[in-house]
Design a protein around this motif. Sequence first.
Motif, PDB file in Angstrom:
ATOM      1  N   GLY A 247      38.511  30.981  36.933  1.00  0.00           N
ATOM      2  CA  GLY A 247      38.628  32.131  37.837  1.00  0.00           C
ATOM      3  C   GLY A 247      40.025  32.691  37.993  1.00  0.00           C
ATOM      4  O   GLY A 247      40.360  33.194  39.068  1.00  0.00           O
ATOM      5  N   ASP A 251      41.190  35.046  41.083  1.00  0.00           N
ATOM      6  CA  ASP A 251      42.189  34.532  42.019  1.00  0.00           C
ATOM      7  C   ASP A 251      43.370  35.486  42.160  1.00  0.00           C
ATOM      8  O   ASP A 251      43.909  35.675  43.260  1.00  0.00           O
ATOM      9  CB  ASP A 251      42.683  33.160  41.558  1.00  0.00           C
ATOM     10  N   ALA A 254      42.225  38.355  44.233  1.00  0.00           N
ATOM     11  CA  ALA A 254      42.116  37.916  45.630  1.00  0.00           C
ATOM     12  C   ALA A 254      43.496  37.796  46.280  1.00  0.00           C
ATOM     13  O   ALA A 254      43.675  38.125  47.458  1.00  0.00           O
ATOM     14  CB  ALA A 254      41.380  36.578  45.704  1.00  0.00           C
ATOM     15  N   GLY A 255      44.493  37.335  45.517  1.00  0.00           N
ATOM     16  CA  GLY A 255      45.839  37.223  46.050  1.00  0.00           C
ATOM     17  C   GLY A 255      46.428  38.571  46.397  1.00  0.00           C
ATOM     18  O   GLY A 255      47.049  38.750  47.470  1.00  0.00           O
TER      19      GLY A 255
END
Length: 262
Positions: A247, A251, A254-255
């Motif tokens: 992922g 990730d 998302a960060g």
Amino acid sequence: MMKTIGFLGCGNMGGAIARAVCKATEPENVFLANRTAAKAEALAAELGCQTATNAEVAGNCDLIFLAVKPQMMEAMLEPLRFILAERTKRFVLCTMAAGLPVARIQEMAGGDYPVIRIMPNTPVAIGQGVISLARSQVVTDQQVAKVNQLLSGAGALYEIEEKLMDPATAVAGCGPAFVYQMIEAMADAGVSLGLTREQALQMAAQTFQGASQMVLETGEHPARLRDAVCSPGGSTILGVNRLEQVGLRGDIIAGVEAAYKR
């Protein structure tokens, strides 16, 4: 036209921008003011420019960089409101305070003044930064072009709508920290496989630099450039597939989104 440039604040980011400006214009036309005068004096000696008080910068400079932390902005501008209001010659305020929109800067400064809002990232310190720029309605194209010219030594400047400043900050402002994490992780892997720490760090950092330049100079989509590295049944595609499984892309997205929401 903007000949004299003043800085209200000479911290890390203000100092980096001042260094770039002094490469693009005559340093004797640049005036530095700082709460701790010794910091302004040291930077002025390094760059060959001049020191001044906040009031002198506010009263005389054509372009005024507001280079203090967001929480300090109102207290700094409050005593300068009368000085700015008394000015008859046109001037531009340029803020680099995160989270403070143009309208709020105008409110703090006490007038519907021309305001340019920039958000530089830390690589401006070595001339490789990203600077996002938004402007108030009364700022002219000529003024933006002048700021662009003055900041050309700091990196690449991108003019955007102000509503996009937070997304741009999440990508470019916070982005270097994400890249440093990935460089560190790649270097850790190299060390675990036998490279020295210095070798692994240099190789990982140079790889990021080279890959970034490929994107910028070729104009190719990153996926196309990635595919060019992935031979059928080869090592790279196996590594890419593993990163998809764990992922990595999700990730990173998302960060960036977490930074934007903050």
